[in-house]
Design a protein around this motif. Structure first.
Motif, PDB file in Angstrom:
ATOM      1  N   ILE A 243       0.841  -1.200   0.000  1.00 47.58           N
ATOM      2  CA  ILE A 243       0.000   0.000   0.000  1.00 47.58           C
ATOM      3  C   ILE A 243       0.875   1.248   0.000  1.00 47.58           C
ATOM      4  CG2 ILE A 243      -1.645   1.346   1.380  1.00 47.58           C
ATOM      5  CD1 ILE A 243      -2.824  -1.373   2.284  1.00 47.58           C
ATOM      6  N   ALA A 244       1.904   1.236   0.839  1.00 46.74           N
ATOM      7  CA  ALA A 244       2.807   2.392   0.893  1.00 46.74           C
ATOM      8  C   ALA A 244       3.644   2.487  -0.381  1.00 46.74           C
ATOM      9  CB  ALA A 244       3.709   2.277   2.119  1.00 46.74           C
ATOM     10  N   GLY A 245       4.208   1.357  -0.816  1.00 45.83           N
ATOM     11  CA  GLY A 245       5.099   1.372  -1.967  1.00 45.83           C
ATOM     12  C   GLY A 245       4.395   1.721  -3.266  1.00 45.83           C
ATOM     13  N   GLU A 246       3.138   1.307  -3.400  1.00 49.10           N
ATOM     14  CA  GLU A 246       2.380   1.588  -4.619  1.00 49.10           C
ATOM     15  C   GLU A 246       1.572   2.885  -4.513  1.00 49.10           C
ATOM     16  OE1 GLU A 246       0.068  -1.859  -5.840  1.00 49.10           O
ATOM     17  OE2 GLU A 246       1.570  -3.175  -4.897  1.00 49.10           O
ATOM     18  N   LYS A 247       1.717   3.571  -3.357  1.00 51.52           N
ATOM     19  CA  LYS A 247       1.016   4.831  -3.117  1.00 51.52           C
ATOM     20  C   LYS A 247      -0.498   4.676  -3.279  1.00 51.52           C
ATOM     21  CE  LYS A 247       4.911   7.858  -4.305  1.00 51.52           C
ATOM     22  NZ  LYS A 247       5.918   6.783  -4.262  1.00 51.52           N
ATOM     23  N   LEU A 248      -1.024   3.601  -2.689  1.00 46.78           N
ATOM     24  CA  LEU A 248      -2.466   3.355  -2.693  1.00 46.78           C
ATOM     25  C   LEU A 248      -3.114   4.030  -1.493  1.00 46.78           C
ATOM     26  CD1 LEU A 248      -2.336  -0.457  -3.548  1.00 46.78           C
ATOM     27  CD2 LEU A 248      -2.804   1.422  -5.133  1.00 46.78           C
ATOM     28  N   GLN A 249      -4.382   4.340  -1.620  1.00 43.17           N
ATOM     29  CA  GLN A 249      -5.135   4.948  -0.530  1.00 43.17           C
ATOM     30  C   GLN A 249      -5.982   3.868   0.151  1.00 43.17           C
ATOM     31  OE1 GLN A 249      -4.703   8.228   0.349  1.00 43.17           O
ATOM     32  NE2 GLN A 249      -3.113   8.129  -1.259  1.00 43.17           N
ATOM     33  N   LEU A 250      -5.787   3.700   1.440  1.00 44.15           N
ATOM     34  CA  LEU A 250      -6.544   2.700   2.189  1.00 44.15           C
ATOM     35  C   LEU A 250      -7.913   3.261   2.542  1.00 44.15           C
ATOM     36  CD1 LEU A 250      -6.586  -0.076   3.567  1.00 44.15           C
ATOM     37  CD2 LEU A 250      -5.675   1.042   5.628  1.00 44.15           C
TER      38      LEU A 250
END
Length: 336
Positions: A243-250
């Protein structure tokens, strides 16, 4: 247990053999036959079977050289069928599995050599392999229809083959021998989902990424933090890192608690046990910095078994085989 991969596939002797000497052209009909099991007792017989494997590897190499990339679903699947066949042959598997897996590899090779379209996408349970881990099979089916499938095809193909490999080992030597291949398959599914999410597809077909899935596993009849199989927490940490590495929004986290069938199907206590497990994982995620408002949980008791383990004995082996059912499924719902 740690499983080491090479590139995508696994460290098996076939991949390190010098294969192509004297192979000037690919055959166009199925012909890869191992010698009968009772004849595999001399150096000459084993040498002949190795030559069959080398020739089949040469046909795969010829397809790759001809412009079909190894990341192609069907070429990858042909390679992985060949790999598991040789792996089991090298372990002196006297069942029909090495020949059956080799036959599946060659079935795909022939189709590619002849330019058949469409090529098959089925994954037969060769040698009557046990159907294991329906949850992983379902995730693979979803990937087949995802916009990013082209980027995940290699991992999907090999994940399917490894699940069959695991099912064959389960039939022969029960859970202890199938477990490493289940782990390989699970890692391939996780890798495939990550590749699909990151795939650079045309904007017109970009869809919202699917959830990241992790499973937290518990010891039998236990529900506390200290009762979690430590290695299963790695899947949670990998998901958070993605999530952090792919810059996804949780957007939220859904926890689904489960129990195994040991107390009897429909046992009321399994409902509350699965709920307590979900609550434990909720507190674990909060401790890892997840906003409590984003975490919801539900519980299913023993109604959704992903591993049946019919006929497994003794009790200790059965408990270990049922471990995937004693889980909290963690679904991280994300957007870009």
């Amino acid at each position: 247990m740690t499983v080491t991969h090479t590139t995508l596939r696994f460290a098996r002797p076939l991949l390190t053999v010098a294969l192509l000497a004297g192979l000037s052209g690919a055959a166009s009909a199925q012909q890869a036959q191992l010698l009968p099991q009772q004849q595999r007792i001399t150096d000459a017989a084993i040498h002949a079977d190795h030559a069959t494997y080398e020739a089949t590897q040469g046909r795969i190499q010829a397809l790759d050289d001809g412009g079909r990339p190894i990341r192609d679903y069907h070429l990858s699947k042909a390679q992985c069928w060949l790999d598991v066949s040789f792996h089991e042959y090298s372990r002196n598997d006297r069942s029909d599995f090495p020949q059956a897996a080799l036959g599946e590899s060659e079935r795909l090779i022939v189709g590619m050599e002849q330019g058949a379209s469409p090529l098959p996408t089925d994954t037969p349970l060769v040698n009557n392999a046990k159907y294991l881990r329906d949850d992983l099979w379902q995730r693979l089916r979803v990937l087949h229809g995802s916009p990013g499938f082209a980027c995940a095809a290699q991992q999907v193909a090999c994940g399917e083959v490894e699940l069959v490999h695991a099912g064959n080992e389960f039939n022969q030597q029960q859970w202890r021998h199938s477990k490493p291949y289940i782990q390989i398959a699970e890692e391939l599914v996780n890798d495939a989902e990550a590749q699909a999410r990151q795939c650079d597809v045309a904007p017109a077909v970009v869809a919202a990424p699917g959830p990241l899935v992790a499973n937290v596993l518990f010891e039998f009849d236990r529900d506390g933090y200290r009762d979690i199989r430590t290695y299963s927490l790695e899947s949670v940490d990998r998901a958070l890192a993605s999530i952090a590495g792919e810059k996804l929004q949780l957007q939220g986290v859904t926890l689904v608690g489960h129990a195994d069938r040991m107390q009897g199907r429909g046992f009321d206590a399994n409902q509350s046990l699965s709920e307590r497990r979900a609550r434990t994982v909720r507190e674990l995620l909060i401790g890892r910095g997840i906003d409590p408002a984003k975490v919801r949980y539900e519980y299913r008791g023993d109604t959704q078994q992903v591993q049946q383990c019919d006929g497994v004995t003794p009790r200790a082996a059965l408990l270990e085989c049922l471990l995937p059912n004693r889980r909290v499924e963690v679904r991280f719902n994300v957007t870009r």
